[in-house]
Design a protein around this motif. Structure first.
Motif, PDB file in Angstrom:
ATOM      1  N   ASP A 163       0.882  -1.114  -0.155  1.00 63.99           N
ATOM      2  CA  ASP A 163      -0.054   0.061  -0.152  1.00 63.99           C
ATOM      3  C   ASP A 163       0.862   1.203   0.021  1.00 63.99           C
ATOM      4  O   ASP A 163       1.703   1.463   0.964  1.00 63.99           O
ATOM      5  N   PRO A 164       0.820   1.957  -1.134  1.00 59.15           N
ATOM      6  CA  PRO A 164       1.760   3.252  -1.160  1.00 59.15           C
ATOM      7  C   PRO A 164       1.715   4.203  -0.056  1.00 59.15           C
ATOM      8  O   PRO A 164       2.712   4.595   0.555  1.00 59.15           O
ATOM      9  N   SER A 165       0.564   4.556   0.335  1.00 57.94           N
ATOM     10  CA  SER A 165       0.487   5.435   1.883  1.00 57.94           C
ATOM     11  C   SER A 165       1.105   4.827   3.018  1.00 57.94           C
ATOM     12  O   SER A 165       1.600   5.308   3.808  1.00 57.94           O
ATOM     13  N   LEU A 166       0.852   3.453   3.223  1.00 52.64           N
ATOM     14  CA  LEU A 166       1.596   2.758   4.108  1.00 52.64           C
ATOM     15  C   LEU A 166       3.071   2.742   4.053  1.00 52.64           C
ATOM     16  O   LEU A 166       3.614   3.356   5.117  1.00 52.64           O
ATOM     17  N   LYS A 167       3.515   2.512   2.898  1.00 52.79           N
ATOM     18  CA  LYS A 167       4.981   2.626   2.888  1.00 52.79           C
ATOM     19  C   LYS A 167       5.648   4.022   3.186  1.00 52.79           C
ATOM     20  O   LYS A 167       6.476   4.201   4.002  1.00 52.79           O
ATOM     21  N   VAL A 168       4.529   5.056   2.661  1.00 48.44           N
ATOM     22  CA  VAL A 168       5.268   6.362   3.013  1.00 48.44           C
ATOM     23  C   VAL A 168       5.182   6.751   4.355  1.00 48.44           C
ATOM     24  O   VAL A 168       5.914   7.384   4.949  1.00 48.44           O
ATOM     25  N   SER A 169       4.190   6.251   5.236  1.00 50.68           N
ATOM     26  CA  SER A 169       3.986   6.465   6.613  1.00 50.68           C
ATOM     27  C   SER A 169       5.510   5.915   7.180  1.00 50.68           C
ATOM     28  O   SER A 169       5.897   6.444   8.160  1.00 50.68           O
ATOM     29  N   SER A 171       8.123   4.688   6.096  1.00 50.11           N
ATOM     30  CA  SER A 171       9.508   5.461   5.706  1.00 50.11           C
ATOM     31  C   SER A 171       9.515   6.806   6.432  1.00 50.11           C
ATOM     32  O   SER A 171      10.736   6.908   7.013  1.00 50.11           O
ATOM     33  N   LYS A 172       8.659   7.704   6.683  1.00 46.18           N
ATOM     34  CA  LYS A 172       8.714   8.595   7.307  1.00 46.18           C
ATOM     35  C   LYS A 172       9.109   8.589   8.744  1.00 46.18           C
ATOM     36  O   LYS A 172       9.863   9.441   9.587  1.00 46.18           O
ATOM     37  N   PHE A 173       8.424   7.497   9.307  1.00 40.80           N
ATOM     38  CA  PHE A 173       8.442   7.366  10.864  1.00 40.80           C
ATOM     39  C   PHE A 173       9.866   6.896  11.099  1.00 40.80           C
ATOM     40  O   PHE A 173      10.584   7.090  12.059  1.00 40.80           O
ATOM     41  N   LEU A 174      10.423   5.916  10.109  1.00 40.46           N
ATOM     42  CA  LEU A 174      11.712   5.420  10.257  1.00 40.46           C
ATOM     43  C   LEU A 174      12.842   6.373   9.997  1.00 40.46           C
ATOM     44  O   LEU A 174      14.223   6.277  10.159  1.00 40.46           O
ATOM     45  N   ASP A 175      12.352   7.529   9.155  1.00 37.72           N
ATOM     46  CA  ASP A 175      13.457   8.673   8.838  1.00 37.72           C
ATOM     47  C   ASP A 175      14.353   7.768   7.583  1.00 37.72           C
ATOM     48  O   ASP A 175      15.693   8.162   7.558  1.00 37.72           O
ATOM     49  N   ILE A 176      13.747   7.063   6.946  1.00 41.26           N
ATOM     50  CA  ILE A 176      14.428   6.348   5.668  1.00 41.26           C
ATOM     51  C   ILE A 176      13.282   6.492   4.542  1.00 41.26           C
ATOM     52  O   ILE A 176      12.426   6.974   4.301  1.00 41.26           O
ATOM     53  N   THR A 177      14.232   6.207   3.187  1.00 42.65           N
ATOM     54  CA  THR A 177      13.576   6.346   1.853  1.00 42.65           C
ATOM     55  C   THR A 177      12.628   5.103   1.867  1.00 42.65           C
ATOM     56  O   THR A 177      12.744   4.141   2.557  1.00 42.65           O
ATOM     57  N   THR A 178      11.438   5.231   1.017  1.00 38.00           N
ATOM     58  CA  THR A 178      10.554   4.033   0.864  1.00 38.00           C
ATOM     59  C   THR A 178      11.468   2.929   0.192  1.00 38.00           C
ATOM     60  O   THR A 178      11.038   1.743   0.532  1.00 38.00           O
ATOM     61  N   ASP A 179      12.461   3.267  -0.660  1.00 39.33           N
ATOM     62  CA  ASP A 179      13.350   2.021  -1.251  1.00 39.33           C
ATOM     63  C   ASP A 179      14.016   1.477  -0.196  1.00 39.33           C
ATOM     64  O   ASP A 179      14.506   0.242  -0.320  1.00 39.33           O
ATOM     65  N   ALA A 180      14.297   1.997   0.950  1.00 38.39           N
ATOM     66  CA  ALA A 180      15.272   1.483   1.836  1.00 38.39           C
ATOM     67  C   ALA A 180      14.449   0.554   2.907  1.00 38.39           C
ATOM     68  O   ALA A 180      15.095   0.156   3.631  1.00 38.39           O
ATOM     69  N   VAL A 181      13.308   0.596   2.869  1.00 35.60           N
ATOM     70  CA  VAL A 181      12.269  -0.362   3.821  1.00 35.60           C
ATOM     71  C   VAL A 181      12.200  -1.713   2.943  1.00 35.60           C
ATOM     72  O   VAL A 181      11.571  -2.072   2.165  1.00 35.60           O
ATOM     73  N   ALA A 182      13.240  -2.426   3.619  1.00 38.52           N
ATOM     74  CA  ALA A 182      13.779  -3.663   2.886  1.00 38.52           C
ATOM     75  C   ALA A 182      12.714  -4.797   3.613  1.00 38.52           C
ATOM     76  O   ALA A 182      13.117  -5.520   4.464  1.00 38.52           O
ATOM     77  N   ALA A 183      11.484  -4.870   3.393  1.00 31.22           N
ATOM     78  CA  ALA A 183      10.520  -5.685   3.657  1.00 31.22           C
ATOM     79  C   ALA A 183       9.768  -6.356   2.620  1.00 31.22           C
ATOM     80  O   ALA A 183       9.503  -5.872   1.232  1.00 31.22           O
ATOM     81  N   ILE A 184       9.213  -7.664   2.698  1.00 32.21           N
ATOM     82  CA  ILE A 184       8.728  -8.404   1.699  1.00 32.21           C
ATOM     83  C   ILE A 184       7.244  -7.861   1.454  1.00 32.21           C
ATOM     84  O   ILE A 184       6.482  -7.785   2.739  1.00 32.21           O
ATOM     85  N   GLU A 185       6.826  -7.500   0.370  1.00 32.70           N
ATOM     86  CA  GLU A 185       5.352  -7.061   0.264  1.00 32.70           C
ATOM     87  C   GLU A 185       4.444  -8.306  -0.060  1.00 32.70           C
ATOM     88  O   GLU A 185       4.530  -9.164  -0.418  1.00 32.70           O
ATOM     89  N   THR A 186       3.227  -7.764   0.749  1.00 35.69           N
ATOM     90  CA  THR A 186       2.187  -8.920   0.676  1.00 35.69           C
ATOM     91  C   THR A 186       0.990  -8.200  -0.299  1.00 35.69           C
ATOM     92  O   THR A 186       0.905  -6.931  -0.045  1.00 35.69           O
ATOM     93  N   LYS A 187       0.231  -9.003  -1.060  1.00 34.43           N
ATOM     94  CA  LYS A 187      -0.720  -8.556  -2.028  1.00 34.43           C
ATOM     95  C   LYS A 187      -2.165  -8.059  -1.237  1.00 34.43           C
ATOM     96  O   LYS A 187      -2.647  -7.285  -1.736  1.00 34.43           O
ATOM     97  N   SER A 188      -2.286  -8.797   0.023  1.00 37.12           N
ATOM     98  CA  SER A 188      -3.521  -8.572   0.558  1.00 37.12           C
ATOM     99  C   SER A 188      -3.225  -8.516   2.186  1.00 37.12           C
ATOM    100  O   SER A 188      -2.223  -8.870   2.529  1.00 37.12           O
ATOM    101  N   ALA A 189      -4.188  -7.956   2.870  1.00 39.44           N
ATOM    102  CA  ALA A 189      -4.152  -8.069   4.330  1.00 39.44           C
ATOM    103  C   ALA A 189      -4.278  -9.470   4.776  1.00 39.44           C
ATOM    104  O   ALA A 189      -3.585  -9.976   5.726  1.00 39.44           O
ATOM    105  N   GLY A 190      -4.983 -10.186   4.196  1.00 35.30           N
ATOM    106  CA  GLY A 190      -5.285 -11.615   4.469  1.00 35.30           C
ATOM    107  C   GLY A 190      -4.095 -12.552   4.443  1.00 35.30           C
ATOM    108  O   GLY A 190      -3.717 -13.261   5.224  1.00 35.30           O
TER     109      GLY A 190
END
Length: 317
Positions: A163-169, A171-190
Motif C-alpha cells: 500500500d503506497p500510503s503505508l510505505k510512505v508513513s 519510511s517517514k517514521f523511520l526517517d529512511i527512503t521508501t526504497d530502503a524499507v527492505a520488507a517483503i510485500e504482501t498483496k492483501s491484508a489476509g
C-alpha cells in the motif's frame, strides 16, 4: 337537503386530501439533493455510506462524484455539497480551511506474533524507530539479536502490506527512503495476517483496521502490537504504555500519544457549517450508527469521546 350537505362535506374532504397530497409532494420535491464529492481513494467509502443511509432514508437524494485533489477545493463551493477526504496530520491539504469533522482514520502499526519468544521482553523495552530503521535498511544479517542488542541468532523477517500510503508513513517514521524499507510485500491484508500467524519471528507493518476483529473490538488472535520506544531509552515509559487494549490504544492515537506520522484522518468537509438539517442528520448518522460501515471499508472507527465531540459540533447549543 341531507344529501346535499353530505355531498358538500365529502367534497371538502376530497379537496383537503388533495391539498395535503400536493403539499407532501412539494415537500418531497423541495428536499435538497446532497452532492457528495470524494477524492479517488474515498469513493468506495462515500458510496457505501450513501447507500446504507439511503436504505433508512429513501426520501433523501444523493449525487456522488469522484474527484482528484486538485479539483476538490474548487468543487466544494455549494452549501449542499459535502466532501470526503483522507488527510495526514503532517501534510498541508485543501481541507484545512473548511469546516470538517473526523469520521475515521488509518493507523499504521507494527505487529508481531503473540508466540514470539521475545514478546514479553519487548513489552518492557519496546523497539525504537532508530533501531528498527538500522535493522530493516541495513546490509547486515537481520537477526533478533540486532534488535535486542544480544547474541540471538534467530532471523527476523519484515513484511509490509503493498500500500503506497503505508510505505510512505513507515519510511517517514523511520526517517529512511521508501526504497530502503527492505520488507517483503504482501498483496492483501489476509495474506499478511496468515504469514504473521505462521511466523513467530516476523515483524509486519499494516493498518490497524486490517488486524481488528470488528465484532469483538479487539486485535485478532495470534497477533499483537509491537510497542514503540519513541524516545529511545530502551524502556516503555508510562506515557508510551498504550498497547494493552485496543480501546486504550485507539484513544491514545486520538489524543496524540502515538506518532502522528503513522496516522491519517478521514474527514467529512463542507464549505461552511452545515445548516442543512438533512446534511447534519447524515453526518450524525455517520459518526454513530454509520461507524460500522467505516470499519467495513478498512478504516479505524472513532472512539466514544470523539463521537460525542462530533455530535456536539454538529448540534451546538
Amino acid at each position: 337537503m341531507k344529501t346535499k350537505i353530505l355531498f358538500n362535506v365529502m367534497l371538502l374532504v376530497l379537496i383537503s386530501i388533495g391539498v395535503v397530497s400536493n403539499d407532501a409532494a412539494k415537500v418531497a420535491l423541495q428536499r435538497d439533493t446532497i452532492t457528495v464529492f470524494a477524492t479517488h481513494g474515498m469513493s468506495s467509502l462515500a458510496g457505501t455510506l450513501v447507500t446504507e443511509y439511503g436504505k433508512q432514508n429513501p426520501e433523501q437524494f444523493f449525487e456522488v462524484k469522484s474527484l482528484s485533489l486538485s479539483q476538490f477545493k474548487d468543487a466544494m463551493n455549494d452549501k449542499n455539497s459535502l466532501g470526503f477526504i483522507a488527510q495526514r496530520p503532517d501534510v498541508s491539504m485543501v481541507s484545512e480551511k473548511m469546516w470538517r469533522i473526523s469520521i475515521g482514520r488509518n493507523v499504521a502499526v507494527t505487529t508481531i506474533n503473540t508466540e514470539n519468544p521475545f514478546a514479553e521482553n519487548l513489552d518492557k523495552t519496546g523497539i525504537s524507530p532508530k533501531k528498527l530503521a538500522e535493522v530493516i535498511s541495513g546490509n547486515q544479517q537481520k537477526t533478533w539479536g540486532a534488535i535486542l542488542g544480544n547474541d540471538q541468532a534467530e532471523p527476523v523477517r519484515f513484511y509490509i502490506l503493498n500500500d503506497p500510503s503505508l510505505k510512505v508513513s513507515v519510511s517517514k517514521f523511520l526517517d529512511i527512503t521508501t526504497d530502503a524499507v527492505a520488507a517483503i510485500e504482501t498483496k492483501s491484508a489476509g495474506e499478511l495476517i496468515e504469514i504473521l500467524k505462521n511466523d513467530k519471528y516476523a515483524i509486519a507493518f499494516c493498518q490497524l483496521a486490517a488486524i481488528t476483529d470488528i465484532n469483538q473490538q479487539a486485535i485478532i488472535e495470534h497477533i499483537k502490537l509491537l510497542p514503540l520506544d519513541r524516545n529511545g531509552n530502551e524502556r516503555i515509559d508510562y506515557n508510551e504504555n498504550i498497547y494493552g487494549k485496543l480501546t486504550d490504544f485507539e484513544r491514545a492515537v486520538w489524543i496524540g500519544k502515538y506518532p502522528k506520522v503513522l496516522t491519517s484522518n478521514v474527514y467529512a468537509v463542507a464549505r461552511v457549517f452545515p445548516e442543512n438539517e438533512n446534511m447534519a442528520d447524515f453526518l450524525s448518522w455517520i459518526v454513530t450508527s454509520g461507524q460500522q460501515f467505516v470499519e467495513l471499508n478498512g478504516y479505524t472507527d472513532l472512539v466514544y469521546s470523539e463521537k460525542k465531540s462530533n455530535l456536539n459540533k454538529l448540534n451546538p447549543t
